[in-house]
Design a protein around this motif. Structure first.
Motif, PDB file in Angstrom:
ATOM      1  N   GLU A   1     -38.817   6.342  16.736  1.00  0.00           N
ATOM      2  CA  GLU A   1     -39.352   6.264  18.229  1.00  0.00           C
ATOM      3  C   GLU A   1     -40.512   7.238  18.334  1.00  0.00           C
ATOM      4  O   GLU A   1     -41.636   7.034  19.016  1.00  0.00           O
ATOM      5  N   VAL A   2     -40.169   8.509  17.971  1.00  0.00           N
ATOM      6  CA  VAL A   2     -41.245   9.491  18.029  1.00  0.00           C
ATOM      7  C   VAL A   2     -42.392   9.458  17.153  1.00  0.00           C
ATOM      8  O   VAL A   2     -43.381   9.589  17.661  1.00  0.00           O
ATOM      9  N   MET A   3     -41.929   8.874  16.023  1.00  0.00           N
ATOM     10  CA  MET A   3     -43.009   8.632  15.156  1.00  0.00           C
ATOM     11  C   MET A   3     -43.973   7.821  15.448  1.00  0.00           C
ATOM     12  O   MET A   3     -45.341   7.684  15.620  1.00  0.00           O
ATOM     13  N   LYS A   4     -43.498   6.551  16.032  1.00  0.00           N
ATOM     14  CA  LYS A   4     -44.212   5.377  16.406  1.00  0.00           C
ATOM     15  C   LYS A   4     -44.998   5.758  17.874  1.00  0.00           C
ATOM     16  O   LYS A   4     -46.241   5.574  18.049  1.00  0.00           O
ATOM     17  N   ALA A   5     -44.522   6.591  18.680  1.00  0.00           N
ATOM     18  CA  ALA A   5     -45.259   7.067  19.793  1.00  0.00           C
ATOM     19  C   ALA A   5     -46.473   8.239  19.614  1.00  0.00           C
ATOM     20  O   ALA A   5     -47.476   8.160  19.903  1.00  0.00           O
ATOM     21  N   ALA A   6     -46.203   8.774  18.391  1.00  0.00           N
ATOM     22  CA  ALA A   6     -47.096   9.844  18.006  1.00  0.00           C
ATOM     23  C   ALA A   6     -48.047   9.042  16.967  1.00  0.00           C
ATOM     24  O   ALA A   6     -49.145   9.627  16.258  1.00  0.00           O
ATOM     25  N   SER A   7     -48.049   7.758  16.698  1.00  0.00           N
ATOM     26  CA  SER A   7     -48.815   7.094  15.487  1.00  0.00           C
ATOM     27  C   SER A   7     -48.665   7.898  14.216  1.00  0.00           C
ATOM     28  O   SER A   7     -49.684   8.218  13.486  1.00  0.00           O
ATOM     29  N   MET A   8     -47.373   8.193  13.664  1.00  0.00           N
ATOM     30  CA  MET A   8     -47.147   9.115  12.470  1.00  0.00           C
ATOM     31  C   MET A   8     -46.527   8.274  11.556  1.00  0.00           C
ATOM     32  O   MET A   8     -45.741   7.490  11.530  1.00  0.00           O
ATOM     33  N   THR A   9     -47.054   8.649  10.278  1.00  0.00           N
ATOM     34  CA  THR A   9     -46.315   8.162   9.167  1.00  0.00           C
ATOM     35  C   THR A   9     -45.073   8.916   8.849  1.00  0.00           C
ATOM     36  O   THR A   9     -45.017  10.119   9.090  1.00  0.00           O
ATOM     37  N   ARG A  10     -44.168   8.229   7.809  1.00  0.00           N
ATOM     38  CA  ARG A  10     -43.135   9.011   7.473  1.00  0.00           C
ATOM     39  C   ARG A  10     -43.418  10.232   6.717  1.00  0.00           C
ATOM     40  O   ARG A  10     -42.778  11.302   7.087  1.00  0.00           O
ATOM     41  N   ALA A  11     -44.431  10.452   6.008  1.00  0.00           N
ATOM     42  CA  ALA A  11     -44.904  11.497   5.411  1.00  0.00           C
ATOM     43  C   ALA A  11     -45.176  12.673   6.052  1.00  0.00           C
ATOM     44  O   ALA A  11     -45.094  13.708   6.180  1.00  0.00           O
ATOM     45  N   GLN A  12     -46.214  12.340   7.193  1.00  0.00           N
ATOM     46  CA  GLN A  12     -46.621  13.171   8.550  1.00  0.00           C
ATOM     47  C   GLN A  12     -45.438  13.860   9.122  1.00  0.00           C
ATOM     48  O   GLN A  12     -45.483  14.927   9.366  1.00  0.00           O
ATOM     49  N   PHE A  13     -44.563  12.890   9.370  1.00  0.00           N
ATOM     50  CA  PHE A  13     -43.137  13.338   9.984  1.00  0.00           C
ATOM     51  C   PHE A  13     -42.501  14.449   9.269  1.00  0.00           C
ATOM     52  O   PHE A  13     -42.091  15.220   9.661  1.00  0.00           O
ATOM     53  N   ASP A  14     -42.262  14.021   8.201  1.00  0.00           N
ATOM     54  CA  ASP A  14     -41.715  14.729   7.074  1.00  0.00           C
ATOM     55  C   ASP A  14     -42.139  16.012   6.908  1.00  0.00           C
ATOM     56  O   ASP A  14     -41.574  17.371   7.004  1.00  0.00           O
ATOM     57  N   ALA A  15     -43.444  16.105   6.766  1.00  0.00           N
ATOM     58  CA  ALA A  15     -44.279  17.407   6.832  1.00  0.00           C
ATOM     59  C   ALA A  15     -44.177  18.214   8.156  1.00  0.00           C
ATOM     60  O   ALA A  15     -43.897  19.443   7.964  1.00  0.00           O
ATOM     61  N   ALA A  16     -44.456  17.443   9.442  1.00  0.00           N
ATOM     62  CA  ALA A  16     -44.118  18.169  10.417  1.00  0.00           C
ATOM     63  C   ALA A  16     -42.810  19.022  10.657  1.00  0.00           C
ATOM     64  O   ALA A  16     -42.607  19.992  11.047  1.00  0.00           O
TER      65      ALA A  16
END
Length: 142
Positions: A1-16
Motif C-alpha cells: 500500500e505504501v509502495m504503491k502510494a509512493a510509486s516505489m519499486t520493491r528494490a527502492q522500498f527495500d533500500a529505503a
C-alpha cells in the motif's frame, strides 16, 4: 500500500527500509546507550507520536509493541485524518487523538513549529525525564 502510494519499486522500498533500520539502530545506540528495553510484558504500552499521516509507521509500531506482550496498547497523537481514528480505535486498545480534521493535509500543518529535533535535543529531554522520574521515585519513597 505504501509502495504503491509512493510509486516505489520493491528494490527502492527495500533500500529505503535498510537505510531506515540503520538509522533506528544508530538512534537506539546513542539515545539509550545500549540499555536493555523496558519490559512491556503485562504492562500498558503507550505509543505517542506527533501525528498520523498515512498510518504506516504507527501500524508498524503497534505491531512491534504487541510482539513484546503488553496487556494493553494505547496510541496517543494530537492529530490524524478521520480515517485513522476508525482504524486505530480498532487496532489499539485505546486511541487518543485531539483533532481529526475532515481535510487533513499533513501533520506539520497543525504545528506552529515543526522543526526536526536534533540528537542532542532528544538526549537532553531524555536526561530531563530520567531526573524527574528519579525525583518522583525518591519523593514516593519518603
Amino acid at each position: 500500500e505504501v509502495m504503491k502510494a509512493a510509486s516505489m519499486t520493491r528494490a527502492q522500498f527495500d533500500a529505503a527500509s535498510e537505510l531506515a533500520l540503520k538509522e533506528i539502530e544508530r538512534r537506539r545506540a546513542i539515545y539509550l546507550s545500549n540499555a536493555p528495553p523496558v519490559p512491556a510484558n503485562g504492562a500498558t504500552a503507550i505509543i505517542v507520536d506527533d501525528g498520523i499521516a498515512t498510518g504506516a509507521s504507527m501500524r508498524a509500531a503497534v505491531e512491534a509493541v504487541r510482539r513484546r506482550g503488553p496487556a494493553r496498547v494505547v496510541v496517543a497523537v494530537p492529530v490524524a485524518p478521520r480515517e485513522a481514528v476508525a482504524e486505530f480505535s480498532e487496532l489499539a486498545d485505546a486511541f487518543v487523538c485531539i483533532a481529526a480534521p475532515a481535510h487533513f493535509g499533513a501533520v506539520g500543518y497543525y504545528y506552529d513549529d515543526f522543526r526536526q529535533l536534533t540528537d542532542e535535543d532528544v538526549m537532553a529531554l531524555m536526561r530531563q525525564a530520567r531526573t524527574l522520574r528519579s525525583d518522583n521515585s525518591a519523593a514516593e519513597a519518603e
